[in-house]
Design an enzyme around this catalytic site. Structure first.
Site: not given
Lengths: 267, 67
Positions: A169, A108, A217-218, A195-196
């Site tokens: 995040g 990535k 992830n977050t 993301a997001g």
């Protein structure tokens, strides 16, 4: 019930590799490796991102490592270039990752442009992608939701385009579905929202738009109950995918349509 | 001699050392890592074949949690 034929044929294919899950997950921000593993198991993910950092010398050298909790016979690693702000740093990091992972070349790429927003630097991203692809890497690339840049990244040979839905995040969800739809329409390689995403409905929306997968992830790691959220994300990805393939009904802005017969009313 | 490892200066006996010897001294045997010397990767099959010298800059990296 899911159509069995659909389920068997609906694998995520990236650079000739086949995956059963369309959810890709990060391994950061968890309480410990045990929780990391439990959440990833609940998510059903088969692709896990890892960061490349200086190892801890001296103290705690007997501690188990992340890779021992996530063995390579169960998961495909996706080493990232998080924290890199130039194409040189990103290329250097991924060459080290390839050496670390015994020649594993699926990576990535992300080149950041600003430490506050973590917004990608697309110029350096394109430069790094060119070098890495020439060097034999299969590059999944984090980028902005600019459809022109996305197309350029595909044209130079990236194996998956991974536009942000909102800032890394941030948990702000899908802020520009129209741009994502343009990118999806124009792409011939998998498009993965990276993301997001903040909660399960965000992941479903991404899949309903026609994304091939979602990387997060977050949203899982910082949920109050990460393992339960991982399970919710698994279902959201699957339901969003099925809804996309099923094809939603047309919207009728000003015309209601009763679901029950209009004939045979009792009078 | 002094070698800079992961940003810290470390003192070693002698005037050269192989990557294999350095790994033993740092107790990294059996761990997963990759090594760079002065910006160049040292492939695993070269761990006995080259020397790290005084003033060299070494990076030893591994995989950690990240998104």
């Amino acid at each position: 019930m899911v159509d069995k034929k659909l389920k068997n044929n609906d694998k995520l294919i990236i650079a000739n590799r086949s995956f059963d899950s369309r959810l890709l997950v990060g391994t950061g921000k968890y309480k410990d490796f045990k929780q990391t593993r439990a959440a990833i198991d609940a998510s059903g993910s088969k692709i896990v991102t890892v960061a490349i950092r200086r190892i801890n010398l001296g103290q705690n050298s007997d501690e188990p490592s992340l890779l021992e909790f996530l063995p390579s016979n169960e998961f495909t690693y996706l080493p990232n270039t998080a924290g890199c702000y130039s194409s040189d740093e990103a290329v250097r990091t991924l060459r080290l990752a390839r050496e670390l992972l015994d020649g594993h070349n699926l990576v990535k790429l992300e080149v950041l442009g600003d430490p506050e927003t973590l917004y990608p630097n697309v110029v350096d991203t394109i430069n790094a992608a060119k070098i890495l692809i020439k060097d034999g890497f299969d590059v999944m690339v984090y980028t902005s939701d600019d459809p022109i840049i996305a197309k350029q990244l595909e044209d130079i040979g990236c194996c998956a385009i991974m536009p942000l839905a909102s800032l890394i995040g941030s948990g702000m969800g899908i802020l520009n579905p129209w741009n994502l739809e343009i990118i999806i329409d124009k792409s011939n390689v998998p498009v993965i929202v990276d993301a997001g995403v903040g909660t399960a409905s965000d992941a479903s929306i991404a899949m309903e738009l026609g994304c091939d997968g979602v990387l997060m992830n977050t949203a899982i790691a910082l949920a109050k109950n990460p393992v339960l959220m991982a399970s919710a994300m698994k279902k959201a990805i699957e339901s969003g995918r099925e809804a996309f393939i099923a094809g939603r009904m047309d919207k009728k802005l000003y015309t209601a349509s009763p679901s029950s017969p209009v004939k045979g009313l009792i009078k | 001699m002094k070698i800079n490892i992961n940003g810290n200066s470390k003192e070693f006996k002698g005037d050269k050392i192989t990557p294999k010897q350095l790994i033993n001294l740092l107790k990294l045997e059996g761990k997963r890592f990759a090594i760079e010397r002065n910006g160049e990767i040292i492939p695993k099959n070269h761990f006995n074949g080259i020397y790290i010298n005084d003033g060299d800059k070494i990076e030893i990296i591994g995989a950690v949690g990240g998104g």
